[in-house]
Design a protein around this motif. Structure first.
Motif, short mmCIF file in Angstrom:
data_model
loop_
_atom_site.label_atom_id
_atom_site.label_comp_id
_atom_site.label_asym_id
_atom_site.label_seq_id
_atom_site.Cartn_x
_atom_site.Cartn_y
_atom_site.Cartn_z
N ASN A 24 0.80 -1.24 0.00
CA ASN A 24 0.00 0.00 0.00
C ASN A 24 0.83 1.28 0.00
O ASN A 24 0.44 2.28 0.61
CB ASN A 24 -0.97 0.03 1.20
N ILE A 25 1.97 1.27 -0.67
CA ILE A 25 2.73 2.52 -0.84
C ILE A 25 2.20 3.21 -2.10
O ILE A 25 2.49 2.79 -3.22
CB ILE A 25 4.24 2.24 -0.98
N GLU A 26 1.40 4.25 -1.91
CA GLU A 26 0.72 4.90 -3.03
C GLU A 26 1.38 6.21 -3.48
O GLU A 26 1.05 6.74 -4.53
CB GLU A 26 -0.75 5.16 -2.67
N ASP A 27 2.30 6.71 -2.70
CA ASP A 27 2.98 7.96 -3.04
C ASP A 27 4.18 7.66 -3.93
O ASP A 27 5.11 6.96 -3.52
CB ASP A 27 3.44 8.64 -1.74
N PRO A 28 4.20 8.17 -5.17
CA PRO A 28 5.31 7.88 -6.08
C PRO A 28 6.66 8.37 -5.56
O PRO A 28 7.70 7.79 -5.86
CB PRO A 28 4.92 8.58 -7.38
N HIS A 29 6.66 9.45 -4.76
CA HIS A 29 7.92 9.95 -4.20
C HIS A 29 8.49 8.94 -3.20
O HIS A 29 9.70 8.71 -3.16
CB HIS A 29 7.71 11.31 -3.52
N ASN A 30 7.61 8.33 -2.40
CA ASN A 30 8.07 7.30 -1.46
C ASN A 30 8.61 6.09 -2.21
O ASN A 30 9.66 5.55 -1.85
CB ASN A 30 6.91 6.85 -0.55
N LEU A 31 7.90 5.67 -3.26
CA LEU A 31 8.35 4.52 -4.03
C LEU A 31 9.72 4.79 -4.65
O LEU A 31 10.62 3.96 -4.57
CB LEU A 31 7.33 4.17 -5.13
N GLY A 32 9.88 5.96 -5.24
CA GLY A 32 11.17 6.31 -5.85
C GLY A 32 12.29 6.33 -4.84
O GLY A 32 13.40 5.83 -5.10
N ALA A 33 12.01 6.90 -3.66
CA ALA A 33 13.04 6.98 -2.61
C ALA A 33 13.42 5.58 -2.12
O ALA A 33 14.59 5.30 -1.84
CB ALA A 33 12.53 7.83 -1.45
N ILE A 34 12.43 4.68 -2.02
CA ILE A 34 12.71 3.32 -1.55
C ILE A 34 13.52 2.55 -2.59
O ILE A 34 14.43 1.78 -2.25
CB ILE A 34 11.39 2.59 -1.21
N ILE A 35 13.23 2.75 -3.87
CA ILE A 35 14.02 2.09 -4.93
C ILE A 35 15.47 2.57 -4.86
O ILE A 35 16.41 1.80 -5.02
CB ILE A 35 13.40 2.36 -6.32
N ARG A 36 15.64 3.86 -4.59
CA ARG A 36 17.00 4.41 -4.46
C ARG A 36 17.73 3.76 -3.28
O ARG A 36 18.89 3.34 -3.40
CB ARG A 36 16.90 5.92 -4.25
N THR A 37 17.05 3.65 -2.15
CA THR A 37 17.64 3.00 -0.98
C THR A 37 17.94 1.54 -1.27
O THR A 37 19.00 1.02 -0.90
CB THR A 37 16.68 3.10 0.23
N ALA A 38 17.01 0.86 -1.96
CA ALA A 38 17.19 -0.56 -2.28
C ALA A 38 18.49 -0.76 -3.05
O ALA A 38 19.25 -1.70 -2.78
CB ALA A 38 16.01 -1.08 -3.09
N ASN A 39 18.77 0.13 -3.97
CA ASN A 39 19.99 0.03 -4.75
C ASN A 39 21.22 0.23 -3.87
O ASN A 39 22.20 -0.51 -3.95
CB ASN A 39 19.97 1.04 -5.89
N LEU A 40 21.16 1.22 -3.00
CA LEU A 40 22.31 1.57 -2.16
C LEU A 40 22.64 0.49 -1.13
O LEU A 40 23.81 0.33 -0.76
CB LEU A 40 22.05 2.91 -1.47
N SER A 93 14.03 8.26 -7.85
CA SER A 93 14.97 7.17 -7.60
C SER A 93 16.40 7.56 -7.94
O SER A 93 17.34 6.81 -7.63
CB SER A 93 14.59 5.92 -8.40
N ALA A 94 16.58 8.72 -8.58
CA ALA A 94 17.91 9.25 -8.92
C ALA A 94 18.73 8.26 -9.76
O ALA A 94 19.92 8.08 -9.55
CB ALA A 94 18.67 9.64 -7.65
N GLY A 95 18.05 7.60 -10.68
CA GLY A 95 18.74 6.68 -11.58
C GLY A 95 18.74 5.23 -11.13
O GLY A 95 19.09 4.33 -11.90
N ALA A 96 18.35 4.98 -9.88
CA ALA A 96 18.40 3.61 -9.35
C ALA A 96 17.47 2.67 -10.09
O ALA A 96 17.71 1.46 -10.16
CB ALA A 96 18.06 3.61 -7.85
N LEU A 97 16.40 3.23 -10.68
CA LEU A 97 15.44 2.40 -11.40
C LEU A 97 16.08 1.71 -12.61
O LEU A 97 15.58 0.71 -13.09
CB LEU A 97 14.24 3.26 -11.83
#
Length: 250
Positions: free
Chosen positions: A109-125, A149-153
């Motif tokens: 239930n993560i519906e905010d695209p900014h949260n999703l992008g930030a989490i993908i960035r963290t996932a990469n790091l 996601s700053a390129g992490a996607l």
């Protein structure tokens, strides 16, 4: 989830365009169809969408007019993903290729695209092998997600699944175990977070859904000392993901 045109990079309008997108197997997140439309082409679109398990929303003409950018939607608008989705198998293969225990982040239930992008960035790091999101009640891979996601996607696979609980059960059979973030859990420093693991994060309002939480093996909490009692979902994901990384490096 409230639709925001600026957050969707690919807006497909008109019956022929939507049908061609479906037939060419472009990644489609959802389709809006004018309620009451029974034309042959609309029925074909609905049939093709169901075949591909694409979310269908039947709405009134006013809603479609609001979503439309061209004013010529012909009763059908589709939202396409900015990036291709991966499969869960791709993520497990990536972990195997790297010679590492699988580390996946699952979002409920993560519906905010900014949260999703930030989490993908963290996932990469933190070296996670992928992020798994559900088809419903979740942000898709929009332009905003890609930018945040700053390129992490480009490096971290994201899979979209029909049923998060069923996916977790399938992964358990492959040796993974799951920990979810919740204020009622054990302090994360006291939980053994090593081995093949899936970290489950819910939204800050409702947290992780009951069925998904019950499927988890452990519940971990982030210690807090302030006056408020919840973290932003992407911050909670980051704190727990880095604790997993810290333990994996020991």
């Amino acid at each position: 989830m409230k639709e925001n045109k600026s957050e969707n990079s690919l807006l497909i309008e008109g019956r022929n365009a939507v049908l061609e997108a479906l037939r060419s197997e472009k990644p489609i997140d959802k389709i809006f169809v004018q309620d009451g439309c029974q034309d042959g082409s609309v029925r074909t679109i609905v049939r093709e969408a169901k075949k591909r398990d694409v979310i269908l929303n039947f709405v009134d003409k006013e809603r479609l007019n609001h979503l439309s950018e061209t004013g010529r939607h012909q009763g059908v608008i589709a939202y396409g993903a900015a990036y291709e989705y991966a499969s869960v198998e791709d993520m497990l293969a990536l972990a195997e290729k790297k010679g590492e225990d699988p580390f996946l982040i699952l979002l409920d239930n993560i519906e905010d695209p900014h949260n999703l992008g930030a989490i993908i960035r963290t996932a990469n790091l933190v070296g996670a092998h992928g992020v798994i999101i559900p088809k419903r009640r979740a942000a898709g891979l929009t332009a905003v997600v890609a930018r945040t996601s700053a390129g992490a996607l480009n490096y971290t696979p994201v899979a979209k699944v029909t049923n998060l609980k069923k996916t977790m059960e399938d992964l358990k059979e492959k040796g993974l175990w799951f920990v979810c973030a919740d204020m009622d859990g054990d302090v994360m420093y006291d939980v053994n977070l090593k081995g093949p693991i899936g970290l489950v994060i819910g939204n800050e309002g409702e947290g992780v859904g009951r069925l998904v939480k019950e499927t988890c093996d452990f519940v971990a909490s982030v210690p807090m000392k302030g006056e408020i009692d919840s973290l932003n979902a992407s911050v909670a994901a980051g704190v727990l993901a880095y604790e997993i990384l810290r333990q994996r490096l020991q």
